[in-house]
Design an enzyme around this catalytic site. Sequence first.
Site, short mmCIF file in Angstrom:
data_model
loop_
_atom_site.label_atom_id
_atom_site.label_comp_id
_atom_site.label_asym_id
_atom_site.label_seq_id
_atom_site.Cartn_x
_atom_site.Cartn_y
_atom_site.Cartn_z
N GLU A 189 0.85 -1.20 0.00
CA GLU A 189 0.00 0.00 0.00
C GLU A 189 0.88 1.25 0.00
O GLU A 189 2.05 1.20 0.40
CB GLU A 189 -0.83 0.04 1.29
CG GLU A 189 -1.66 -1.18 1.57
CD GLU A 189 -2.93 -1.21 0.77
OE1 GLU A 189 -3.32 -0.16 0.24
OE2 GLU A 189 -3.53 -2.29 0.65
N LYS A 204 -4.26 -11.18 12.40
CA LYS A 204 -4.56 -12.56 11.96
C LYS A 204 -4.16 -13.60 13.00
O LYS A 204 -4.92 -14.54 13.28
CB LYS A 204 -3.86 -12.82 10.62
CG LYS A 204 -4.41 -11.97 9.47
CD LYS A 204 -3.50 -12.01 8.26
CE LYS A 204 -4.01 -11.09 7.15
NZ LYS A 204 -3.04 -10.89 6.06
N1 HSE Z 1 -2.10 -6.76 3.05
C1 HSE Z 1 -2.18 -8.16 3.35
C2 HSE Z 1 -0.89 -8.84 2.91
C3 HSE Z 1 -3.33 -8.86 2.70
O1 HSE Z 1 0.04 -8.20 2.44
O2 HSE Z 1 -0.83 -10.05 3.08
C4 HSE Z 1 -4.62 -8.59 3.39
O3 HSE Z 1 -4.57 -8.93 4.73
#
Ligand code: HSE
Length: 435
Positions: A189, A204
Amino acid sequence: MQAINIGLLGLGTVGGGVAEVLRDNQAEIARRLGRQINITAVCDLNAERAAQLCPQAEWVANPMDLVQRADVDIVVELFGGTGIAKEAVLNAINSGKHVVTANKKLLAEYGNEIFALAEQKNVMVQFEAAVAGGIPVIKALREGLAANRIQSIAGIINGTSNFILSEMREKGSAFKDVLAEAQRLGYAEADPTFDIEGHDAGHKITIMSALAFGTPVNFGACYLEGISRLDSRDIKYAEELGYRVKLLGITRKTDKGIELRVHPTLIPECRLLANVNGVMNAVRVQADMVGETLYYGAGAGALPTASAVVADLIDISRLITADTENRVPHLAFQPSQVQAQNFVGMDDITSSYYLRVQVTDKAGVLGTIANLLAKEGVSIEALIQKAVLDNNQAEIVILTHSTVERNVKTALRAIEALDSVGAPVTLIRMESLNG
Ligand code: HSE
């Protein structure tokens, strides 16, 4: 059987994927489920995109209107974040709707409140897509491993970080250069903080920890350390010693309580997890009866994540008429059995360590460092002197045996106070992952 009607909140990457999966695999899904799943209402800022992707659905401007509609059975929340998303999910549950969400932050931070309300209202909240994208690891933890006492979980659960670490190893590039490349490729991002500082992986592993051990979700207990301070030298030295560096989410049940942490970790290169590269994810679960199991796949992306969302829609559709007590509990254990447990602070975890110490290259320095480690009961497994740098400075790399982190930190304070030690010691935790 009557079709199941869904209301979709958010038509970004994953929402677009959900529309595509339901369109392209409708017949196959109906063969399995015995009924159709239709998107009847959609809420997204871009009404034109909504009309294009979901031509049969009604566009609704206000998400709070969508979640109350009588023609919606299941609300799919794909807004992300904890603002409107939280309000919409709580309103949906209060309106008696089942919910599917891919929102790890929402569940890691507010899961207890959301699940409690869902249980009160007799609705299901499913969240397979919240952890490791397309990998059905929530299903595995809640159902496939239900006969086991789960002992530990270790996962590569952030694709962005894994891509950066893989590139740093392969090309020897610096962190900031690879990050810029990842942003150019669209993997990272514009504000990559959540991914590279461990927040995403923390959300997670927090969710998986609760499912594994039957505790409330407790993101506040999760230690977060990202990859932004990693030096490519450490990745190279680790490789020379037979290890790879991965950002791992780790949770483990110990005699002292539950460990819950995210940090860069050296793992032996022979382990399957060490060979998960690029943006891929993998989760290793150690359980008492089955032993080690490993789940690998795409942790992000429109279609893999949509695959998980739609699997949840199918699950809910199957159980929609089941008695509440015959459904799979949200946190894998019966709500009355979900119990708060002690979390182990980082000083009290047990691990082995990679240490890189920059020293003045003169007689006796190595012996002094070894003695300071020994004084704290830290046993050395391997020790090598790396390149001699400018100004008569050398680098010593030490691998320790398993020890309590407080002892290592105490020894490091003493080592860093030595005149012959020129910079803070680099510490990276190690995991053998050998069961
Ligand atoms: N941005 C996360 C990643 C994916 O790079 O794995 C969505 O959780």
